[in-house]
Design an enzyme around this catalytic site. Structure first.
Site, PDB file in Angstrom:
ATOM      1  N   SER A  25      22.793  -4.434 -64.149  1.00 38.69           N
ATOM      2  CA  SER A  25      24.216  -4.714 -63.950  1.00 38.69           C
ATOM      3  C   SER A  25      25.128  -3.552 -64.353  1.00 38.69           C
ATOM      4  O   SER A  25      26.143  -3.313 -63.698  1.00 38.69           O
ATOM      5  CB  SER A  25      24.614  -5.985 -64.706  1.00 38.69           C
ATOM      6  OG  SER A  25      24.297  -5.874 -66.072  1.00 38.69           O
TER       7      SER A  25
ATOM      8  N   CYS B 298      20.205 -12.870 -61.166  1.00 38.05           N
ATOM      9  CA  CYS B 298      19.930 -12.054 -62.355  1.00 38.05           C
ATOM     10  C   CYS B 298      21.068 -11.054 -62.620  1.00 38.05           C
ATOM     11  O   CYS B 298      22.141 -11.467 -63.043  1.00 38.05           O
ATOM     12  CB  CYS B 298      18.563 -11.394 -62.230  1.00 38.05           C
ATOM     13  SG  CYS B 298      17.896 -10.917 -63.824  1.00 38.05           S
TER      14      CYS B 298
ATOM     15  N   ARG C  84      13.785  -9.656 -67.495  1.00 45.44           N
ATOM     16  CA  ARG C  84      14.894  -9.200 -68.351  1.00 45.44           C
ATOM     17  C   ARG C  84      16.185  -9.953 -67.978  1.00 45.44           C
ATOM     18  O   ARG C  84      17.241  -9.359 -67.744  1.00 45.44           O
ATOM     19  CB  ARG C  84      15.091  -7.683 -68.243  1.00 45.44           C
ATOM     20  CG  ARG C  84      13.921  -6.905 -68.837  1.00 45.44           C
ATOM     21  CD  ARG C  84      14.100  -5.397 -68.754  1.00 45.44           C
ATOM     22  NE  ARG C  84      15.297  -4.921 -69.444  1.00 45.44           N
ATOM     23  CZ  ARG C  84      15.416  -4.820 -70.762  1.00 45.44           C
ATOM     24  NH1 ARG C  84      14.417  -5.168 -71.552  1.00 45.44           N
ATOM     25  NH2 ARG C  84      16.532  -4.391 -71.299  1.00 45.44           N
TER      26      ARG C  84
ATOM     27  N   HIS D 291      14.851 -14.959 -59.996  1.00 42.51           N
ATOM     28  CA  HIS D 291      14.782 -14.183 -58.748  1.00 42.51           C
ATOM     29  C   HIS D 291      14.071 -14.959 -57.647  1.00 42.51           C
ATOM     30  O   HIS D 291      12.895 -14.675 -57.368  1.00 42.51           O
ATOM     31  CB  HIS D 291      13.974 -12.897 -58.991  1.00 42.51           C
ATOM     32  CG  HIS D 291      14.618 -11.910 -59.892  1.00 42.51           C
ATOM     33  ND1 HIS D 291      15.455 -10.920 -59.440  1.00 42.51           N
ATOM     34  CD2 HIS D 291      14.544 -11.755 -61.228  1.00 42.51           C
ATOM     35  CE1 HIS D 291      15.864 -10.183 -60.458  1.00 42.51           C
ATOM     36  NE2 HIS D 291      15.328 -10.666 -61.555  1.00 42.51           N
TER      37      HIS D 291
ATOM     38  N   GLU E 194      14.267 -14.469 -54.670  1.00 39.91           N
ATOM     39  CA  GLU E 194      13.960 -13.525 -53.587  1.00 39.91           C
ATOM     40  C   GLU E 194      12.545 -12.949 -53.711  1.00 39.91           C
ATOM     41  O   GLU E 194      12.053 -12.355 -52.764  1.00 39.91           O
ATOM     42  CB  GLU E 194      15.008 -12.398 -53.541  1.00 39.91           C
ATOM     43  CG  GLU E 194      15.017 -11.407 -54.699  1.00 39.91           C
ATOM     44  CD  GLU E 194      15.806 -11.873 -55.921  1.00 39.91           C
ATOM     45  OE1 GLU E 194      16.116 -13.077 -56.012  1.00 39.91           O
ATOM     46  OE2 GLU E 194      16.083 -11.032 -56.788  1.00 39.91           O
TER      47      GLU E 194
END
Ligand code: GLN
Length: 206
Positions: free
Chosen positions: A54, A84, A147, A187, A189
């Site tokens: 981020s 995330c 994480r 996630h 994806e």
């Protein structure tokens, strides 16, 4: 534009697992569009903010002159989904981040970055996801955390969709929705389970 059968959904493509989101959206009948510049943002009716890092994404949003246009679109009600790092970017308050990191302030939640890191960096679990796994015959959802942040608190108009079912982080909030903004700590994806993306594409269509 909304209500069409194949919505054009942008995937913020500055950094992170862009390709995985593009594939998942395609599989759900949307038309994914990688977004790196303003003109691309102008052409989509919704945005996915991928997993990644981020604070790096925050820097790149500035470098690519996308921060202000993206905030403006979100304020105007563009649907968004963040996984995330994407959840961190959408949040209104972030704990344990860098002081110079900027975020998009589209979701009234407080998230803690790398929150599970104190116990374990990455893990997987099966969880219940409101509106998805509570359908008749539906399986629990496999969730992969890398994480990951967790949601430390939510404002009253935020709907909690999923929590960690067991273990040291039991009960922690890991999926939320506020109006047209959706976020998961995990996630979807990367698992091949398309149900979160289907849920988002449906949100965009409505
Ligand atoms: N820890 C990362 C961050 O702070 C998020 C990790 C991820 O997206 N897998 O942005």
């Amino acid at each position: 534009m909304s209500g069409q059968s194949r919505p054009r959904i942008g995937v913020l493509a500055l950094q992170g697992d862009v390709r995985e989101h593009v594939h998942a959206l395609q599989a759900c009948g949307a038309e994914p569009v990688p977004v790196r510049r303003r003109s691309e943002l102008d052409e989509v009716e919704a945005i996915v903010i991928p997993g990644g890092e981020s604070t790096t994404m925050s820097k790149l949003l500035g470098i690519f002159d996308l921060y202000d246009p993206l905030v403006a679109r979100l304020r105007a009600g563009m649907p968004a989904y963040g996984s995330c790092a994407g959840m961190i970017m959408l949040a209104s308050t972030i704990l344990d981040t860098r002081p110079d990191a900027r975020h998009l302030d589209a979701l009234d939640i407080t998230v803690r970055r790398n929150a599970f890191g104190r116990q374990v960096e990455s893990f997987e679990t099966d969880l219940e996801f409101a509106g998805v796994t509570d359908r008749p015959g539906a399986e629990p959802m496999r969730a992969v955390f890398i994480r990951a942040p967790w949601v430390e608190s939510v404002s009253p108009d935020v709907e909690v969709l999923a929590r960690v079912p067991e273990g040291p982080a039991e009960g922690r909030i890991v999926a939320v929705r506020q109006g047209k903004v959706l976020a998961t700590s995990f996630h979807p994806e990367v698992t091949g389970d398309r149900r979160v993306h289907e849920y988002f594409v449906e949100m965009v269509r409505r």
